[in-house]
Scaffold this motif. Structure first.
Motif, PDB file in Angstrom:
ATOM      1  N   THR A 123     -22.645   3.735   8.984  1.00 16.61           N
ATOM      2  CA  THR A 123     -21.924   3.413  10.305  1.00 16.61           C
ATOM      3  C   THR A 123     -20.512   2.551  10.352  1.00 16.61           C
ATOM      4  O   THR A 123     -19.400   2.204  10.146  1.00 16.61           O
ATOM      5  N   LEU A 124     -21.251   1.443   9.385  1.00 18.20           N
ATOM      6  CA  LEU A 124     -20.769  -0.479   8.762  1.00 18.20           C
ATOM      7  C   LEU A 124     -19.624   0.308   7.785  1.00 18.20           C
ATOM      8  O   LEU A 124     -18.949  -0.444   7.691  1.00 18.20           O
ATOM      9  N   ALA A 125     -19.736   1.469   6.826  1.00 12.77           N
ATOM     10  CA  ALA A 125     -19.221   1.392   5.572  1.00 12.77           C
ATOM     11  C   ALA A 125     -17.557   2.063   6.915  1.00 12.77           C
ATOM     12  O   ALA A 125     -16.063   1.991   6.557  1.00 12.77           O
ATOM     13  N   ALA A 126     -17.736   2.881   7.588  1.00 14.41           N
ATOM     14  CA  ALA A 126     -16.818   3.401   7.739  1.00 14.41           C
ATOM     15  C   ALA A 126     -14.951   2.643   8.891  1.00 14.41           C
ATOM     16  O   ALA A 126     -14.754   3.656   8.311  1.00 14.41           O
ATOM     17  N   ILE A 127     -16.126   2.254   9.633  1.00 19.53           N
ATOM     18  CA  ILE A 127     -15.350   1.384  10.536  1.00 19.53           C
ATOM     19  C   ILE A 127     -14.926   0.086   8.788  1.00 19.53           C
ATOM     20  O   ILE A 127     -13.699   0.264   9.532  1.00 19.53           O
ATOM     21  N   LEU A 128     -15.139  -0.298   8.361  1.00 20.57           N
ATOM     22  CA  LEU A 128     -15.017  -1.066   6.828  1.00 20.57           C
ATOM     23  C   LEU A 128     -13.683  -0.567   6.369  1.00 20.57           C
ATOM     24  O   LEU A 128     -12.740  -0.836   5.953  1.00 20.57           O
ATOM     25  N   CYS A 129     -14.079   1.329   6.198  1.00 17.84           N
ATOM     26  CA  CYS A 129     -13.138   1.982   5.386  1.00 17.84           C
ATOM     27  C   CYS A 129     -11.674   2.581   6.342  1.00 17.84           C
ATOM     28  O   CYS A 129     -10.425   2.261   5.939  1.00 17.84           O
ATOM     29  N   ALA A 130     -11.839   2.394   7.713  1.00 17.19           N
ATOM     30  CA  ALA A 130     -10.890   2.971   8.764  1.00 17.19           C
ATOM     31  C   ALA A 130      -9.992   0.934   9.003  1.00 17.19           C
ATOM     32  O   ALA A 130      -9.454   0.859   8.681  1.00 17.19           O
ATOM     33  N   LEU A 131     -10.750   0.236   8.979  1.00 16.93           N
ATOM     34  CA  LEU A 131     -10.130  -1.237   9.058  1.00 16.93           C
ATOM     35  C   LEU A 131      -8.902  -1.266   7.782  1.00 16.93           C
ATOM     36  O   LEU A 131      -8.572  -1.937   7.607  1.00 16.93           O
ATOM     37  N   LEU A 132      -9.552  -1.019   6.584  1.00 18.38           N
ATOM     38  CA  LEU A 132      -9.167  -1.447   5.530  1.00 18.38           C
ATOM     39  C   LEU A 132      -8.028   0.017   4.785  1.00 18.38           C
ATOM     40  O   LEU A 132      -6.728  -0.654   4.393  1.00 18.38           O
ATOM     41  N   SER A 133      -7.916   0.672   5.660  1.00 14.34           N
ATOM     42  CA  SER A 133      -7.128   1.654   5.754  1.00 14.34           C
ATOM     43  C   SER A 133      -7.150   2.660   4.077  1.00 14.34           C
ATOM     44  O   SER A 133      -6.146   2.464   3.053  1.00 14.34           O
ATOM     45  N   PRO A 138      -5.207  13.747   5.864  1.00 16.35           N
ATOM     46  CA  PRO A 138      -6.762  13.972   5.653  1.00 16.35           C
ATOM     47  C   PRO A 138      -7.609  12.434   5.881  1.00 16.35           C
ATOM     48  O   PRO A 138      -7.487  11.843   4.208  1.00 16.35           O
ATOM     49  N   LEU A 139      -8.416  11.802   6.515  1.00 15.78           N
ATOM     50  CA  LEU A 139      -8.706  10.387   6.440  1.00 15.78           C
ATOM     51  C   LEU A 139     -10.349  10.781   5.717  1.00 15.78           C
ATOM     52  O   LEU A 139     -10.811  11.340   6.514  1.00 15.78           O
ATOM     53  N   THR A 140     -10.341  11.028   4.091  1.00  9.16           N
ATOM     54  CA  THR A 140     -11.390  11.610   4.020  1.00  9.16           C
ATOM     55  C   THR A 140     -12.871  10.615   4.024  1.00  9.16           C
ATOM     56  O   THR A 140     -13.656  11.468   4.404  1.00  9.16           O
ATOM     57  N   ALA A 141     -12.415   9.776   3.235  1.00 10.61           N
ATOM     58  CA  ALA A 141     -13.035   8.386   3.540  1.00 10.61           C
ATOM     59  C   ALA A 141     -14.211   8.297   4.803  1.00 10.61           C
ATOM     60  O   ALA A 141     -14.899   8.375   5.274  1.00 10.61           O
ATOM     61  N   GLU A 142     -13.270   8.106   5.657  1.00 11.33           N
ATOM     62  CA  GLU A 142     -13.445   7.949   6.744  1.00 11.33           C
ATOM     63  C   GLU A 142     -14.680   9.036   7.299  1.00 11.33           C
ATOM     64  O   GLU A 142     -15.677   8.263   8.382  1.00 11.33           O
ATOM     65  N   LEU A 143     -13.823  10.107   7.477  1.00 12.39           N
ATOM     66  CA  LEU A 143     -14.701  11.176   8.427  1.00 12.39           C
ATOM     67  C   LEU A 143     -15.765  11.721   7.726  1.00 12.39           C
ATOM     68  O   LEU A 143     -16.938  11.682   7.519  1.00 12.39           O
ATOM     69  N   CYS A 144     -15.841  11.407   5.730  1.00  4.53           N
ATOM     70  CA  CYS A 144     -17.389  11.444   5.350  1.00  4.53           C
ATOM     71  C   CYS A 144     -18.194  10.875   5.580  1.00  4.53           C
ATOM     72  O   CYS A 144     -19.419  11.275   5.433  1.00  4.53           O
ATOM     73  N   LEU A 145     -18.510   9.162   5.740  1.00  5.96           N
ATOM     74  CA  LEU A 145     -19.281   8.739   6.416  1.00  5.96           C
ATOM     75  C   LEU A 145     -19.224   8.216   7.160  1.00  5.96           C
ATOM     76  O   LEU A 145     -20.556   8.142   8.242  1.00  5.96           O
ATOM     77  N   ALA A 146     -17.929   8.812   8.681  1.00  5.20           N
ATOM     78  CA  ALA A 146     -18.673   9.013   9.789  1.00  5.20           C
ATOM     79  C   ALA A 146     -19.758   9.942  10.087  1.00  5.20           C
ATOM     80  O   ALA A 146     -20.371  10.237  11.097  1.00  5.20           O
ATOM     81  N   GLY A 147     -19.365  11.199   9.265  1.00  9.48           N
ATOM     82  CA  GLY A 147     -19.804  12.793   9.734  1.00  9.48           C
ATOM     83  C   GLY A 147     -21.298  12.067   8.627  1.00  9.48           C
ATOM     84  O   GLY A 147     -22.640  12.881  10.034  1.00  9.48           O
ATOM     85  N   ALA A 148     -21.921  11.126   7.531  1.00 11.19           N
ATOM     86  CA  ALA A 148     -22.809  10.934   7.711  1.00 11.19           C
ATOM     87  C   ALA A 148     -23.746   9.937   8.017  1.00 11.19           C
ATOM     88  O   ALA A 148     -24.922   9.997   8.698  1.00 11.19           O
ATOM     89  N   SER A 149     -22.658   9.432   9.440  1.00 15.82           N
ATOM     90  CA  SER A 149     -23.872   8.423   9.708  1.00 15.82           C
ATOM     91  C   SER A 149     -24.181   9.406  11.546  1.00 15.82           C
ATOM     92  O   SER A 149     -25.531   9.054  11.756  1.00 15.82           O
ATOM     93  N   ALA A 150     -23.540  10.702  12.001  1.00 14.03           N
ATOM     94  CA  ALA A 150     -23.611  10.996  12.631  1.00 14.03           C
ATOM     95  C   ALA A 150     -25.179  12.020  12.160  1.00 14.03           C
ATOM     96  O   ALA A 150     -26.038  12.038  12.696  1.00 14.03           O
TER      97      ALA A 150
END
Length: 302
Positions: A24-34, A40-52
């Motif tokens: 979750t923290l990694a997904a937030i950081l990736c989104a803030l740093l764009s 598609p936002l691949t990194a953000e989606l993969c990390l958010a999906g992994a957290s879920a």
């Protein structure tokens, strides 16, 4: 084998719990740093999906740990575990910055704009000096106002030094702080090796001019909001509340998980660039509010 951990906990609840927090923290950081500049936002989606996925695994592991017994250890005192204090700070920072990250996802540009920006960057389309051959027409002077300095506006015939040879091009509605005259150097965007791209005063993907006002808005409005939100959440999350969050409670955790999963689903139209009912920005804005709704449910239940 009996569970030798404290009530409601096991090795797998610890592993899946910290993996959920980390992703979750990694997904937030990736989104803030764009990290992904356009859909598609691949990194953000993969990390958010992994957290879920890890959150669902934590629920399953916690349910199993609660059924295993007898338990060998008594319930620890509130605040007796260092991890409780760590989690309280992670929650305090995570919620407001999750909202900010969702806002960043919501304003992500289109894939067409992103690919065009990358194409122009590859061909070295940048701002450089060009020489004025002559003004086209009479320059119009705009006097200074309360928030702006005086400037001149006119069409300019400029000489652009492409690698295949200089070419004369017209820059329409060019603004300068000084009265334009023959031989004066001005800025223009062009790619030296690609004369077919022409030249222009402005570039749609140049964020340099907006960086200053953007940072003023961030420092004056956004940063105090985030700091205030962190302080408020930290004051609400006492050690005993964090300790209770670490033990699975269906009436607490299942609604929170459902709210956050709905938030992720609302961000998908922007992250994957498709419309739902003619909208894709509106669902993302609604999704940015779900961390606050989840926090409100936690506070209510505790």
């Amino acid at each position: 084998m009996r569970n030798t951990y404290e009530p409601g906990h096991s090795r797998w609840t610890g592993i899946t719990g910290w993996l959920t927090v980390g992703c979750t923290l990694a997904a937030i950081l990736c989104a803030l740093l764009s990290v992904s500049s356009y859909p598609p936002l691949t990194a953000e989606l993969c990390l958010a999906g992994a957290s879920a996925v890890f959150a669902c695994c934590w629920v399953a592991a916690s349910y199993r740990a609660g059924r295993i017994g007898p338990l060998d250890k008594p319930r620890p005192l509130p605040g007796s575990r260092p991890s409780d204090r760590v989690l309280s700070w992670l929650f305090a920072f995570g919620v407001p910055f999750a909202v900010a990250a969702a806002w960043m996802v919501g304003v992500t540009g289109s894939s067409a704009e992103g690919m065009e920006r990358e194409r122009l960057e590859r061909i070295d389309y940048e701002r450089r000096d060009v020489e004025i051959v002559r003004p086209v027409g009479d320059p119009v002077y705009s006097p200074p106002g309360e928030d702006t300095a005086g400037f001149w506006t006119t069409d300019l015939l400029v000489r652009v030094p492409f690698t295949t040879g200089p070419r004369e091009l017209v820059l329409e509605e060019y603004t300068t702080s000084r009265r334009p005259a023959e031989g004066m150097l001005v800025d223009a965007y062009y790619a030296p090796g690609h004369p077919e791209e022409g030249a222009s005063e402005h570039w749609a993907f140049d964020f340099g001019q907006l960086f200053g006002p953007f940072m003023v808005v961030v420092l004056v409005f956004v940063l105090p909001f985030l700091i205030g939100a962190v302080a408020w959440i930290k004051s609400e999350l006492f050690d005993f509340q964090v300790q209770s969050l670490r033990r699975f409670r269906p009436l607490l955790h299942l609604p929170v998980l459902g709210i956050l999963l709905c938030g992720l689903a609302l961000l998908l139209p922007v992250a994957l660039e498709f419309e739902v009912g003619g909208f894709h920005r509106l669902p993302a804005f609604l999704g940015s509010l779900t961390p606050l709704l989840a926090l409100a449910w936690v506070v209510r239940e505790n």
